[in-house]
Motif scaffolding. Structure first.
Motif, mmCIF file in Angstrom:
data_model
loop_
_atom_site.group_PDB
_atom_site.id
_atom_site.type_symbol
_atom_site.label_atom_id
_atom_site.label_comp_id
_atom_site.label_asym_id
_atom_site.label_seq_id
_atom_site.Cartn_x
_atom_site.Cartn_y
_atom_site.Cartn_z
ATOM 1 N N THR A 7 14.531 22.339 -8.006
ATOM 2 C CA THR A 7 13.218 21.712 -7.806
ATOM 3 C C THR A 7 12.743 21.861 -6.356
ATOM 4 N N TRP A 8 11.517 21.408 -6.138
ATOM 5 C CA TRP A 8 10.920 21.591 -4.805
ATOM 6 C C TRP A 8 11.529 20.647 -3.779
ATOM 7 N N TYR B 121 22.132 26.061 -5.817
ATOM 8 C CA TYR B 121 20.928 25.464 -6.379
ATOM 9 C C TYR B 121 20.097 24.919 -5.226
ATOM 10 N N VAL B 122 19.048 25.675 -4.881
ATOM 11 C CA VAL B 122 18.313 25.432 -3.637
ATOM 12 C C VAL B 122 17.044 24.623 -3.895
ATOM 13 N N LEU B 123 16.630 23.907 -2.868
ATOM 14 C CA LEU B 123 15.364 23.190 -2.877
ATOM 15 C C LEU B 123 14.273 24.097 -2.325
ATOM 16 N N GLY B 124 13.172 24.186 -3.059
ATOM 17 C CA GLY B 124 12.085 25.055 -2.613
ATOM 18 C C GLY B 124 11.534 24.670 -1.256
ATOM 19 N N SER B 125 11.553 23.392 -0.941
ATOM 20 C CA SER B 125 11.008 22.922 0.334
ATOM 21 C C SER B 125 11.812 23.392 1.533
ATOM 22 N N LEU B 126 13.065 23.820 1.308
ATOM 23 C CA LEU B 126 13.919 24.279 2.406
ATOM 24 C C LEU B 126 13.952 25.803 2.555
ATOM 25 N N VAL B 127 13.365 26.505 1.598
ATOM 26 C CA VAL B 127 13.447 27.965 1.613
ATOM 27 C C VAL B 127 12.789 28.549 2.853
#
Length: 524
Positions: free
Chosen positions: A387-388, A360-366
């Motif tokens: 979430t972001w 479950y990843v954070l969009g800000s780290l992608v």
């Protein structure tokens, strides 16, 4: 039901194409056998043009398990069934470990037939412990018309035919191997006894090695469980296979002569000599009288050689997502708040155990770790929306929630080409607005390792191991090095207990609905 199409009668024409020379099972040729023998048509999947295989070996201090299976296209039923049967056998093997030595289980699959109508496979499992070695083999048949994966019984027209083919095997054992009726093994012996009791059967005298006339013994339809004969549907084919459990016909193939060949353990056949397998023949004319429509298609496919279009149509599937967790011990390991600097090391460990996980990843780290996402997707892991930047959605408006979810979905999609199939709200915080707005299934957990609080590797591992059961969703955070260091112990112990590590989507195979909340898929 199998579609009815024209089939070539063996009475009119039996041919074995040039490809058959490539399909013979390694071993002695028929001319070298004094006893009846049949060459089975079989080919390793790795040698089939256009076919792809998945292959893994998991080596631990307590055991070695290895398996190969066909990749027949995304979501192909035969791939799922082969993998599930192998996984169930692996679980049984690991659960029976004695704690001494380092036993091995090796499982492989070979191709028996492949056409647009049917694909047949043989699954072989060889286990070794010290000087002891045992082997199990079985076959599975994919019927393209119905989309069903079927057992060996589906090759035969009805239960009378199943009974009859066992009597034919008994005839070979009695006439050519000189086994008395009372010494015939297992269900073959049971069928022969029923045949001998039929009206008109020749009574076997005490010590007489001649066999009774069983040519019509099964004609009265004396099915093993007493059910009336009739065409098999998928459910009935499985029921009959269960009723005939232990039959040598579980490992049946077509012979180069156009008949059947049935593999038997030589320890069950006194007089077989120093051979690794006894290959009993059912002659072409006899087989033709017993085959179902699917059986005719399978025989034709075996004799013609594999159709390469069968394997090229959809291309290889991803190696994850092909286990039926309703029949297995499955657990979903999930990792939140990444990707991060420890995520690659985590995936290295997961790969050693052929373990799929859900991130479950954070969009800000992608954008910071795009290679990690690419590797997750390539290795069969699943990516979820977290979430972001880890905001509490329960304090946000519906408009802001929608924007956050869309932004994170887009970031993931830009890297791996697909949207996340599920989401996990930060802190597990939920309310009605969140459920109505996120647009994805909401995945929580039933095993919380509290790794973010303790930062203690041993405590995290112990909690995950002691609380996980079949269907569990286990929560970790891959941004903590202490958590990543716990995963080798978690994988090793749960693997030893026979668990399989799957994605969230795979765990909830029955389906996930947007806005619904899921904590586990426990079987209890």
């Amino acid at each position: 039901m199998v579609p009815v199409v024209a089939v070539t009668s063996l009475r009119r024409n039996v041919t074995a194409g040039v490809a058959l020379g490539l399909l013979l099972v390694p071993g002695c040729h028929a001319a070298e056998h004094r006893l009846p023998h049949a060459e089975a048509i079989s080919l390793p999947f790795s040698d089939v043009p256009g076919a792809a295989v998945g292959e893994h070996v998991v080596e631990t201090d307590h055991s070695v398990v290895g398996y190969r299976y066909p990749l027949l296209g995304a979501g192909h039923p035969l791939t799922e069934e082969v993998r599930t049967v192998m996984a169930a056998r692996q679980t049984a093997f690991l659960e029976e470990l004695s704690g001494s030595g380092r036993p091995e289980l090796r499982q492989d699959v070979s191709l028996l037939a492949a056409s647009q109508e049917v694909v047949g496979t043989r699954l072989t499992a060889v286990s070794t412990a010290g000087m002891r070695e045992s082997r199990e083999s079985s076959t599975l048949w994919f019927d393209a018309g119905s989309g069903a994966v079927l057992p060996w019984t589906a090759l035969f027209r009805d239960e009378e035919a199943v009974e009859r083919v066992h009597v034919l095997l008994a005839d070979v054992l009695r006439e050519d191997y000189h086994l008395p009726l009372a010494d015939l093994p297992g269900v073959v012996g049971e069928a022969a006894l029923r045949a001998a009791e039929e009206p008109g059967a020749v009574e076997e005298a005490e010590g007489d090695e001649s066999s009774p006339d069983t040519a019509g013994a099964a004609g009265a339809g004396a099915a093993r469980d007493g059910a009336p004969s009739g065409a098999f549907d998928a459910e009935r084919a499985r029921e009959v296979a269960d009723a005939w459990s232990g039959s040598p016909l579980e490992d049946v193939a077509f012979s180069t002569a156009g008949g059947l060949t049935v593999r038997m353990d030589p320890t069950q056949v006194p007089g077989a000599g120093q051979v690794s397998d006894v290959m009993l023949p059912v002659e072409p004319q006899q087989a033709e009288e017993l085959l179902s429509e699917l059986g005719f298609h399978a025989r034709e496919a075996a004799l013609s050689g594999p159709d390469p279009d069968v394997f090229l149509e959809e291309g290889p599937s991803a190696e994850g997502g092909t286990l039926d967790c309703e029949r297995l011990k499955c657990v979903a390991l999930t990792f939140d708040d990444g990707p991060g600097e420890h995520t690659d090391a985590l995936m290295d460990t997961l790969a050693e155990y052929d373990a799929q996980a859900t991130f479950y990843v954070l969009g800000s780290l992608v954008e910071e770790f795009p290679e990690a996402l690419e590797r997750m997707a390539a290795e069969g892991h699943e990516l979820g929306n977290h979430t972001w930047e880890h905001d509490d959605l329960s304090g946000m408006s519906a408009k802001d929630i929608e924007a956050d979810m869309a932004r994170t979905n887009a970031a993931v999609r830009d890297v791996i080409g697909v949207d996340p199939p599920s989401m996990r709200p930060p802190y597990g915080a939920l309310n009605g607005t969140v459920r109505e707005t996120v647009g994805l299934p909401i995945i929580l957990w039933d095993v919380d390792t509290l790794d973010w609080r303790s930062r203690n590797t041993d405590e995290v591992a112990e909690h995950a191991i002691s609380h996980s059961t079949s269907g569990s969703v286990v929560l970790f955070h891959d941004i903590h090095e202490s958590s990543v260091r716990a995963i080798p112990d978690v994988l090793d112990e749960l693997h030893r207990q026979g668990f399989h590590f799957v994605t969230v989507t795979e765990l909830f195979e029955a389906g996930l609905e947007p806005g619904d909340v899921y904590t586990d898929a426990r079987h209890e």
